[in-house]
Write a protein that holds these residues in place. Structure first.
Motif, short mmCIF file in Angstrom:
data_model
loop_
_atom_site.label_atom_id
_atom_site.label_comp_id
_atom_site.label_asym_id
_atom_site.label_seq_id
_atom_site.Cartn_x
_atom_site.Cartn_y
_atom_site.Cartn_z
N ILE A 124 -8.10 51.67 -28.82
CA ILE A 124 -8.06 51.24 -27.00
C ILE A 124 -8.43 52.75 -25.92
CG2 ILE A 124 -5.18 51.82 -25.29
CD1 ILE A 124 -4.30 50.65 -27.84
N ARG A 125 -8.85 51.94 -24.98
CA ARG A 125 -9.76 52.92 -24.04
C ARG A 125 -9.61 52.43 -23.05
NH1 ARG A 125 -13.43 49.45 -22.85
NH2 ARG A 125 -14.43 48.25 -24.54
N PRO A 126 -9.68 52.95 -22.13
CA PRO A 126 -9.74 52.57 -20.85
C PRO A 126 -10.29 50.71 -20.65
CG PRO A 126 -10.33 55.17 -20.57
CD PRO A 126 -9.95 54.36 -21.63
N GLU B 147 -3.94 52.53 -13.72
CA GLU B 147 -4.66 52.53 -15.17
C GLU B 147 -4.78 51.33 -16.02
OE1 GLU B 147 -2.22 56.07 -16.24
OE2 GLU B 147 -4.16 57.83 -15.47
N TRP C 141 -5.69 50.10 -19.47
CA TRP C 141 -6.15 50.26 -20.76
C TRP C 141 -6.30 48.88 -21.77
CZ3 TRP C 141 -6.91 55.37 -22.00
CH2 TRP C 141 -6.08 55.71 -21.01
N SER D 91 -4.84 43.67 -23.36
CA SER D 91 -4.36 45.02 -22.43
C SER D 91 -3.03 45.77 -21.74
CB SER D 91 -5.11 44.70 -21.01
OG SER D 91 -4.34 43.61 -20.27
N THR E 115 -1.10 47.91 -18.03
CA THR E 115 -1.49 48.73 -17.20
C THR E 115 -0.59 49.90 -17.10
OG1 THR E 115 -2.35 46.59 -15.66
CG2 THR E 115 -1.60 48.73 -14.34
N THR E 116 -0.47 51.37 -17.29
CA THR E 116 -0.06 52.28 -17.03
C THR E 116 -0.11 52.91 -15.53
OG1 THR E 116 -2.03 53.54 -17.56
CG2 THR E 116 0.05 53.01 -18.93
N LEU F 244 -0.59 48.69 -28.68
CA LEU F 244 -0.62 49.34 -26.51
C LEU F 244 0.49 50.16 -26.46
CD1 LEU F 244 -1.92 45.77 -25.61
CD2 LEU F 244 -3.30 48.09 -24.96
N HIS G 236 0.42 52.92 -27.83
CA HIS G 236 -0.61 53.83 -26.53
C HIS G 236 -0.11 55.01 -25.37
CE1 HIS G 236 -4.57 55.11 -24.77
NE2 HIS G 236 -4.04 54.68 -23.84
#
Length: 175
Positions: A9-11, A54, A56, A69, A71-72, A108, A111
């Motif tokens: 998990i990454r941007p 953000e 992810w 994915s 979204t934060t 997710l 995370h």
């Protein structure tokens, strides 16, 4: 930060935004009004989420394929809907239909919770359609509970339910 072997998990990267948008549309398709639903444009617009919040992605480490994915929504983000000061919020958790059953949704959520714990948030909130029962089970497994006083209608007849996880009561992820 992933707890799933073979998943990272990454941007999100710019070249992945179209795939993220299509995965989000596919994941939400059962809950939309069909191909003419105006919400599809927002679901598809991963570039806006990456710019204003953000975004992810969960990717397969071997193939590099985007599997899902989330979204934060940091303070000041226009994507925040129900969070208050000291609370984290996330939206549009989606998993590719081909990746169902691999624990991508769980990874997710874990995370997101780790991010907000590290940032010192006291709680994490989200909204979900009442009919998204599989998502509700996922959130319940992590300790989220209903927060009906923050429910709202996205438009008449289309309610969104609010959920909250009090991080003070689950400081280490013990749901």
């Amino acid at each position: 930060m992933s707890t799933r072997p073979g998943v990272r998990i990454r941007p999100a990267r710019p070249e992945e935004l179209a795939a993220v948008g299509e995965i989000t549309v596919a994941a939400y398709a059962p809950f939309t009004l069909g191909p003419d639903d105006p919400y599809l444009a927002q679901l598809r617009d991963a570039a806006a989420r990456a710019e204003q919040a953000e975004l992810w992605v969960a990717v397969d480490e071997e193939s590099g394929k985007v599997l899902g994915s989330v979204t934060t929504c940091p303070p000041g983000s226009p994507w925040r809907e129900v969070s208050r000061e000291g609370e984290g919020e996330f939206r549009m958790l989606s998993v590719s239909p081909e990746a169902h059953g691999r624990g991508i949704g769980t990874a997710l959520v874990e995370h997101v919770l780790a991010l907000y714990r590290a940032a010192g948030a006291r709680a994490v909130v989200l909204c979900s359609l009442p009919e998204m029962t599989a998502a509700h089970r996922l959130y319940a497994r992590h300790g989220f509970t209903r927060l009906p006083e923050r429910d709202w209608d996205v438009h008449p007849g289309k309610p969104l339910w609010s959920f909250c996880l009090d991080l003070d009561n689950h400081p280490r992820g013990d749901a």
